[in-house]
Design a protein around this motif. Sequence first.
Motif, PDB file in Angstrom:
ATOM      1  N   ALA A  55      38.706  24.523  50.732  1.00 51.18           N
ATOM      2  CA  ALA A  55      37.384  23.909  50.545  1.00 51.18           C
ATOM      3  C   ALA A  55      37.427  24.571  49.338  1.00 51.18           C
ATOM      4  CB  ALA A  55      36.455  24.779  51.860  1.00 51.18           C
ATOM      5  N   VAL A  56      37.541  26.122  49.169  1.00 49.63           N
ATOM      6  CA  VAL A  56      37.319  27.089  48.518  1.00 49.63           C
ATOM      7  C   VAL A  56      38.060  26.080  47.003  1.00 49.63           C
ATOM      8  CG1 VAL A  56      37.328  29.246  47.218  1.00 49.63           C
ATOM      9  CG2 VAL A  56      36.679  28.827  49.883  1.00 49.63           C
ATOM     10  N   SER A  57      39.325  26.134  47.180  1.00 54.70           N
ATOM     11  CA  SER A  57      40.030  25.379  45.917  1.00 54.70           C
ATOM     12  C   SER A  57      38.983  23.625  45.565  1.00 54.70           C
ATOM     13  CB  SER A  57      41.405  25.219  46.801  1.00 54.70           C
ATOM     14  OG  SER A  57      41.871  26.573  46.989  1.00 54.70           O
ATOM     15  N   ILE A  58      38.679  22.868  46.706  1.00 51.15           N
ATOM     16  CA  ILE A  58      38.005  22.429  45.897  1.00 51.15           C
ATOM     17  C   ILE A  58      36.437  22.560  45.182  1.00 51.15           C
ATOM     18  CG2 ILE A  58      36.493  19.792  46.642  1.00 51.15           C
ATOM     19  CD1 ILE A  58      38.571  19.735  49.172  1.00 51.15           C
ATOM     20  N   ILE A  59      36.073  23.426  45.665  1.00 54.11           N
ATOM     21  CA  ILE A  59      34.993  23.876  44.733  1.00 54.11           C
ATOM     22  C   ILE A  59      35.053  24.419  43.798  1.00 54.11           C
ATOM     23  CG2 ILE A  59      33.148  25.967  44.891  1.00 54.11           C
ATOM     24  CD1 ILE A  59      33.183  25.396  47.561  1.00 54.11           C
ATOM     25  N   GLY A  60      36.353  25.479  43.525  1.00 54.55           N
ATOM     26  CA  GLY A  60      36.413  26.337  42.213  1.00 54.55           C
ATOM     27  C   GLY A  60      37.692  25.022  41.259  1.00 54.55           C
ATOM     28  N   LEU A  61      38.441  23.504  41.749  1.00 54.56           N
ATOM     29  CA  LEU A  61      38.920  23.225  41.539  1.00 54.56           C
ATOM     30  C   LEU A  61      37.347  22.242  40.313  1.00 54.56           C
ATOM     31  CD1 LEU A  61      41.047  21.475  40.677  1.00 54.56           C
ATOM     32  CD2 LEU A  61      41.611  20.200  42.507  1.00 54.56           C
ATOM     33  N   TRP A  62      35.993  21.811  41.090  1.00 55.65           N
ATOM     34  CA  TRP A  62      35.537  20.916  40.470  1.00 55.65           C
ATOM     35  C   TRP A  62      34.690  21.596  39.929  1.00 55.65           C
ATOM     36  CZ3 TRP A  62      30.295  22.421  40.705  1.00 55.65           C
ATOM     37  CH2 TRP A  62      29.152  20.913  40.472  1.00 55.65           C
ATOM     38  N   MET A  63      33.994  23.049  39.948  1.00 58.96           N
ATOM     39  CA  MET A  63      33.852  24.524  38.868  1.00 58.96           C
ATOM     40  C   MET A  63      34.845  24.292  37.642  1.00 58.96           C
ATOM     41  SD  MET A  63      31.759  27.290  41.484  1.00 58.96           S
ATOM     42  CE  MET A  63      30.797  27.879  40.021  1.00 58.96           C
ATOM     43  N   ASN A  64      35.832  23.900  37.542  1.00 62.21           N
ATOM     44  CA  ASN A  64      36.358  24.525  36.293  1.00 62.21           C
ATOM     45  C   ASN A  64      36.652  23.314  35.087  1.00 62.21           C
ATOM     46  OD1 ASN A  64      37.755  27.217  36.441  1.00 62.21           O
ATOM     47  ND2 ASN A  64      40.567  26.340  37.579  1.00 62.21           N
ATOM     48  N   MET A  65      36.799  22.033  36.336  1.00 63.17           N
ATOM     49  CA  MET A  65      36.251  20.278  36.130  1.00 63.17           C
ATOM     50  C   MET A  65      35.303  20.469  35.055  1.00 63.17           C
ATOM     51  SD  MET A  65      38.033  17.972  37.674  1.00 63.17           S
ATOM     52  CE  MET A  65      39.722  18.037  38.850  1.00 63.17           C
ATOM     53  N   LYS A  66      33.838  21.093  35.842  1.00 61.58           N
ATOM     54  CA  LYS A  66      32.471  21.083  34.772  1.00 61.58           C
ATOM     55  C   LYS A  66      33.363  22.999  34.148  1.00 61.58           C
ATOM     56  CE  LYS A  66      30.952  17.827  36.916  1.00 61.58           C
ATOM     57  NZ  LYS A  66      30.800  16.406  36.248  1.00 61.58           N
ATOM     58  N   GLN A  67      34.014  22.902  33.606  1.00 60.09           N
ATOM     59  CA  GLN A  67      33.791  24.318  33.357  1.00 60.09           C
ATOM     60  C   GLN A  67      32.477  25.264  33.429  1.00 60.09           C
ATOM     61  OE1 GLN A  67      33.812  23.054  28.982  1.00 60.09           O
ATOM     62  NE2 GLN A  67      36.026  22.227  29.414  1.00 60.09           N
ATOM     63  N   HIS A  68      32.307  25.578  34.579  1.00 62.17           N
ATOM     64  CA  HIS A  68      31.675  26.429  34.963  1.00 62.17           C
ATOM     65  C   HIS A  68      31.474  28.077  34.186  1.00 62.17           C
ATOM     66  CE1 HIS A  68      28.358  28.010  37.615  1.00 62.17           C
ATOM     67  NE2 HIS A  68      27.746  26.981  37.816  1.00 62.17           N
TER      68      HIS A  68
END
Length: 165
Positions: free
Chosen positions: A95-108
Motif C-alpha cells: 500500500a505504501v508503495s502504491i502511494i509512493g509510486l503515485w507521489m513520484n509520478m505526480k512529482q510530489h
Amino acid sequence: MNDAHWHLVVNHFPIIGTIIGLGIILFGLIRKNKTIVNVAYTLFIVVSLFGFAAMNTGEGAEEMVEELPNVGHQVIHVHEEIAEKLAVILYVLGAVSIIGLWMNMKQHKKSIIVTYFATFVAIIAVFLAKEVGTTGGEIRHTEIRKGNAAMTEITTAESQGEDED
C-alpha cells in the motif's frame, strides 16, 4: 498441482523479492533517483501480491503435511504465526508503495518521506521474511531445527546400532 505445490511455488518470492527490493530502494535513495525507487515500489507491490498468494495456499499445505513423520503441529504453528505478521507488513509495504509510486509520478515534494517510510517497513519485512523462511524450512528440513545436534547424534547412534545386528 495441490496447495502444497502452489505454496512452494509462491512462498519464496515474498522473501527473495523483499530482500532485492530493499537493496533497490536503498540504491535509489543513495543515487537520489526516483526511477530506481519506482522499480523498488513496483517490486514491493508484486511481493505483496505473492505474499497474499502464499498465505492463501498455506492452510492447504498445512493440511497436507501436518500428519507426516517428523512434522509437528508446533513447528507449523510457529511458522504460521510469523507468516501472518509478515503478510500484514507486506500488505502495508504494498500500500505504501502504491502511494509512493503515485507521489513520484505526480512529482510530489514530500514523496521522499514515503520513500523513507517504505524503506523502514521493508527492513522490518526482511527481518520477518528471514524468520518465515527459516521456520518454513524447519517444517520439512529437520536438520536445520534448533537443538538438532543432539537429535542427529541419537539418530546416528541408533542407526549404527541397527547396522551391527
